[in-house]
Design a protein around this motif. Structure first.
Motif, short mmCIF file in Angstrom:
data_model
loop_
_atom_site.label_atom_id
_atom_site.label_comp_id
_atom_site.label_asym_id
_atom_site.label_seq_id
_atom_site.Cartn_x
_atom_site.Cartn_y
_atom_site.Cartn_z
N LEU A 44 60.44 32.32 51.75
CA LEU A 44 60.57 31.57 50.51
C LEU A 44 59.55 30.44 50.53
O LEU A 44 59.57 29.59 51.41
CB LEU A 44 62.00 31.02 50.39
CG LEU A 44 62.41 30.27 49.14
CD1 LEU A 44 62.11 31.06 47.88
CD2 LEU A 44 63.90 29.95 49.19
N TYR A 45 58.67 30.43 49.53
CA TYR A 45 57.56 29.47 49.51
C TYR A 45 57.93 28.28 48.64
O TYR A 45 57.76 28.29 47.42
CB TYR A 45 56.28 30.16 49.03
CG TYR A 45 55.71 31.08 50.07
CD1 TYR A 45 54.66 30.68 50.89
CD2 TYR A 45 56.27 32.33 50.32
CE1 TYR A 45 54.16 31.49 51.90
CE2 TYR A 45 55.79 33.16 51.32
CZ TYR A 45 54.73 32.72 52.10
OH TYR A 45 54.25 33.54 53.11
N SER A 46 58.45 27.25 49.27
CA SER A 46 58.90 26.05 48.57
C SER A 46 58.76 24.85 49.49
O SER A 46 59.43 24.77 50.53
CB SER A 46 60.36 26.20 48.12
OG SER A 46 60.89 24.96 47.72
N THR A 47 57.94 23.90 49.09
CA THR A 47 57.80 22.67 49.87
C THR A 47 59.10 21.88 49.88
O THR A 47 59.48 21.29 50.89
CB THR A 47 56.65 21.82 49.30
OG1 THR A 47 55.43 22.56 49.37
CG2 THR A 47 56.49 20.51 50.07
N ALA A 48 59.80 21.87 48.74
CA ALA A 48 61.03 21.09 48.63
C ALA A 48 62.08 21.54 49.64
O ALA A 48 62.86 20.72 50.15
CB ALA A 48 61.58 21.18 47.21
N LEU A 49 62.13 22.84 49.94
CA LEU A 49 63.17 23.36 50.81
C LEU A 49 62.85 23.24 52.29
O LEU A 49 63.72 23.53 53.13
CB LEU A 49 63.45 24.83 50.47
CG LEU A 49 64.06 25.13 49.11
CD1 LEU A 49 64.22 26.63 48.92
CD2 LEU A 49 65.41 24.42 48.95
N ILE A 50 61.66 22.80 52.64
CA ILE A 50 61.28 22.74 54.06
C ILE A 50 62.25 21.85 54.84
O ILE A 50 62.66 22.18 55.96
CB ILE A 50 59.83 22.24 54.20
CG1 ILE A 50 58.85 23.35 53.79
CG2 ILE A 50 59.54 21.78 55.63
CD1 ILE A 50 57.40 22.94 53.85
N SER A 51 62.65 20.72 54.25
CA SER A 51 63.54 19.81 54.98
C SER A 51 64.93 20.41 55.18
O SER A 51 65.72 19.90 55.99
CB SER A 51 63.66 18.48 54.23
OG SER A 51 64.29 18.65 52.97
N LEU A 52 65.25 21.50 54.47
CA LEU A 52 66.58 22.13 54.58
C LEU A 52 66.57 23.35 55.51
O LEU A 52 67.56 24.08 55.56
CB LEU A 52 67.07 22.55 53.19
CG LEU A 52 67.36 21.43 52.20
CD1 LEU A 52 67.83 22.02 50.87
CD2 LEU A 52 68.40 20.46 52.73
N ARG A 53 65.49 23.54 56.24
CA ARG A 53 65.41 24.72 57.10
C ARG A 53 66.61 24.86 58.02
O ARG A 53 67.11 25.96 58.27
CB ARG A 53 64.14 24.66 57.95
CG ARG A 53 62.87 25.07 57.22
CD ARG A 53 61.67 24.81 58.10
NE ARG A 53 60.44 25.33 57.52
CZ ARG A 53 59.23 24.94 57.88
NH1 ARG A 53 59.09 24.01 58.83
NH2 ARG A 53 58.15 25.46 57.32
N GLY A 54 67.09 23.73 58.55
CA GLY A 54 68.22 23.79 59.47
C GLY A 54 69.50 24.28 58.83
O GLY A 54 70.40 24.74 59.54
N TYR A 55 69.59 24.21 57.51
CA TYR A 55 70.78 24.67 56.79
C TYR A 55 70.59 26.07 56.21
O TYR A 55 71.49 26.59 55.54
CB TYR A 55 71.11 23.71 55.64
CG TYR A 55 71.36 22.29 56.07
CD1 TYR A 55 71.86 21.99 57.34
CD2 TYR A 55 71.12 21.23 55.20
CE1 TYR A 55 72.09 20.68 57.74
CE2 TYR A 55 71.35 19.92 55.59
CZ TYR A 55 71.83 19.65 56.85
OH TYR A 55 72.06 18.34 57.23
N LEU A 56 69.42 26.67 56.47
CA LEU A 56 69.10 27.98 55.89
C LEU A 56 68.67 28.96 56.98
O LEU A 56 67.56 29.49 56.97
CB LEU A 56 67.97 27.83 54.86
CG LEU A 56 68.27 26.90 53.68
CD1 LEU A 56 67.01 26.65 52.87
CD2 LEU A 56 69.37 27.50 52.80
#
Length: 319
Positions: A44-56
């Motif tokens: 998934l190509y999204s800069t916004a979601l990078i900080s949520l990697r640990g939850y995904l």
């Protein structure tokens, strides 16, 4: 041609490229979870979601920079938001599909372009998310229609969602987060209206806090001097904070969609219909508060004075 239901198989690789807007991103995240449940390797190509990697866990969350040729070569299927469309490059990659929020014209290049997955035609690969804005479905329900009817995915149960989130705080049931802004100021409820609403909620025992972006924080603090105003440098900070809340009140904006993904009660203040498609819809706890009447004055719609705080308060959970 193979039936759609047998085209998406475990072990396949699918790349998703949403628009940067948070609402659009949440829809592609929902689709990513649907694909993941089918055993697909999803990036998934999204800069916004990078900080949520640990939850995904299990999803490859990458930045917004990508090379379409490389994505096409290294994946069985690529699904992009229509705003990412480039006719010159897209025509060369038959396994790249595009999703529009609403209808695109019949003479659009995508209207006559087929999508292939492992040399099989994927009927309806290029499509729209919201097929009928009058049908009453949320955009989350529409993305499930695409997932089921086009990709053949099972949408009978809720996807896994975020994992390993912080524990909800002990006072979460008392806390309401208000998002008083959105990227489109014309559709925002008035600051005075939000302030009056907040005061009424405090008088009924709720803890009220406001949320904005970092550049907005100082201005919002001056508008709401009696309240805490939060701003977060990334999406993880926002998600962690929302674990301390039970309700989100917002304009039609990304904050409501994130809250809905987290299972919170959402109240969207808008002049649109109560069943408008872009309302938060990742759970059933969504409410739309629209004006009792609307009229135009000097060409401008007048609706903000006719938002019922009483109706919103009546809809709050009774803990």
């Amino acid at each position: 041609m193979v039936e759609n239901g047998s085209l998406i198989r475990p072990g396949m690789k699918v790349a998703l490229v949403p628009c940067p807007a948070l609402g659009d991103t949440t829809l592609f995240l929902w689709l990513a979870w649907r694909l993941q449940a089918a055993g697909v390797e999803v990036s998934l190509y999204s800069t916004a979601l990078i900080s949520l990697r640990g939850y995904l866990p299990g999803l490859a969350i990458l930045g917004s920079q990508y090379d379409l040729e490389e994505l096409s070569r290294s994946n069985d299927l690529v699904i992009c938001a229509l705003k990412r469309f480039d006719e010159g490059s897209a025509s060369e990659h038959s396994n790249v599909a595009y999703l529009a929020s609403k209808k695109f014209s019949s003479d659009h290049p995508l209207a006559r372009r087929q999508v292939f997955i492992r040399d099989n035609i994927l009927p309806g690969g290029n499509n729209v998310i919201c097929r009928d804005s009058r049908a009453g479905k949320t955009m989350a329900q529409w993305i499930d229609v695409y997932a089921n009817e086009v990709l053949g995915l099972d949408v009978g149960s809720a996807p896994a969602g975020f994992q390993s989130l912080p524990a909800s705080s002990e006072d979460a049931k008392r806390r309401i987060a208000i998002f008083p802004t959105s990227p489109n100021a014309n559709k925002n409820y008035s600051p005075r209206g939000f302030r009056r609403l907040a005061d009424k909620l405090v008088s009924k025992g709720w803890v009220i806090e406001f949320v904005g972006t970092v550049p907005e924080q100082a201005a919002l603090q001056s508008l709401y001097p009696n309240y805490i105003v939060h701003a977060f440098v990334n999406l993880k900070g926002l998600v962690d904070y929302l674990r301390s809340c039970s309700v989100v009140i917002s304009n039609d904006s990304g904050g409501g969609h994130i809250a809905s993904l987290l299972g919170l009660h959402t109240f969207t203040i808008t002049r649109r219909r109560v069943d408008f498609s872009w309302r938060p819809g990742f759970n059933s706890l969504n409410h739309v508060i629209n004006p009792s009447i609307t009229f135009k004055w000097l060409g401008r719609p007048i609706w903000r004075p006719f938002i019922s705080h009483r109706r919103l308060i009546r809809g709050l959970p009774k803990w």
